[in-house]
Design an enzyme around this catalytic site. Structure first.
Site, short mmCIF file in Angstrom:
data_model
loop_
_atom_site.label_atom_id
_atom_site.label_comp_id
_atom_site.label_asym_id
_atom_site.label_seq_id
_atom_site.Cartn_x
_atom_site.Cartn_y
_atom_site.Cartn_z
N HIS A 119 0.82 -1.23 0.00
CA HIS A 119 0.00 0.00 0.00
C HIS A 119 0.85 1.27 0.00
O HIS A 119 0.34 2.33 0.34
CB HIS A 119 -0.96 -0.02 1.20
CG HIS A 119 -2.00 -1.09 1.08
ND1 HIS A 119 -2.84 -1.46 2.12
CD2 HIS A 119 -2.36 -1.89 0.03
CE1 HIS A 119 -3.64 -2.43 1.72
NE2 HIS A 119 -3.37 -2.72 0.46
N SER A 189 -7.11 -7.47 9.57
CA SER A 189 -8.51 -7.88 9.67
C SER A 189 -8.91 -8.73 8.46
O SER A 189 -10.00 -9.27 8.42
CB SER A 189 -9.41 -6.64 9.76
OG SER A 189 -9.20 -5.81 8.64
#
Ligand code: NAD
Length: 244
Positions: A119, A189
């Site tokens: 990212h 997550s």
């Protein structure tokens, strides 16, 4: 932390280890995960509302201030026991790959030599219009400075919601995912795609999946071992088991 003997045996016999980290590994360095960022100045905004090209077009100064705030946090943060254990683990395997969704640079700060930053990084900048890489001017105002090459506004070199990942980084992550014996997913997550599909691809390619997370995730039921708790403590225990 006591680890299940089967997990330790799996790690010890692995020749190729691939690791995917998320915001949870940096929580012990004092950096909020997006899910935990419920208090403070920015609590009234959802990251999904600020971390998009549309948000930057609509209000570049607001998005710039949010990233300046995040960058200031990261500049004062230090790698924790989890980052350090992963840096040491590198030399314990024939092949080792570290893939991160984090943009804080703490894996490199801990000494990991090659990090696949899926990212991007809060510590790099590029222009909004053409992606020209840029350094920040010394005297920063409240809003984004202009690119010296084309005059368009500078933005952090991170992947925003709705944007494509860097193709080279994704290709390297996918190769490491397909070629490992053990895939270790830590503090994520497992909801943000395409990173979230990597553990599933590793399983499909026959790897054993180990998860470390404070809470259950969509991966928990598919993991051969799911270690519930602190990333730092679990990784220190894994390193000790590899050395023991
Ligand atoms: P997330 O916020 O969605 O999930 C974090 C996970 O970590 C949760 O499952 C939580 O239970 C777990 N966790 C929290 N503290 C932990 C601890 N001490 N030990 C073990 N697990 C712990 O984060 P994500 O999955 O990385 O995805 C969200 C996006 O947020 C990513 O794109 C990432 O770039 C971005 N993000 C990055 C940073 C950073 O660079 N430090 C911080 C916030 C968000």
């Amino acid at each position: 932390m006591k680890l299940p003997p089967g997990l330790v045996a799996e790690l010890r016999s692995a020749r190729a280890l691939t690791v995917l980290t998320g915001a949870g590994i940096s929580a012990e360095s004092g950096l909020s995960t997006f899910r935990d960022a419920k208090s403070g100045l920015w609590s009234r905004f959802r990251p999904e509302e600020l971390a998009t090209p549309e948000a930057f077009r609509r209000d570049p100064a607001l998005v710039w201030r949010w990233y300046s705030w995040r960058r200031a946090q990261v500049e004062h943060a230090l790698p924790n026991a989890g980052h350090v254990a992963l840096a040491r683990m590198e030399s314990r395997f024939e092949r080792f790959a570290l893939i991160t969704q984090n943009v804080d640079g703490l894996h490199s700060a801990a000494g990991s030599r090659e990090v696949i930053e899926l990212h991007g990084s809060l510590r790099r900048f590029k222009c909004f219009a053409h992606g020209h890489p840029a350094a920040l001017p010394a005297d920063l105002g409240d809003g984004p400075p202009a690119c010296a090459l084309c005059g368009s506004l500078l933005r952090p070199d991170v992947v925003w919601f709705g944007e494509k990942l860097n193709e080279d980084a994704l290709a390297r992550a996918e190769t490491a995912t397909r070629c490992c014996d053990v895939f270790l997913s830590i503090g994520t997550s497992a909801m943000v795609h395409p990173a979230a599909r990597l553990p599933v691809e590793a399983l499909a390619a026959g790897a054993a999946l180990i998860e470390v997370n404070r809470d259950p995730t969509p991966l928990t039921g598919r993991a051969a071992w799911s270690v519930r708790g602190s990333a730092g403590m679990a990784l220190e225990a894994m390193l000790a088991a590899l050395d023991g």
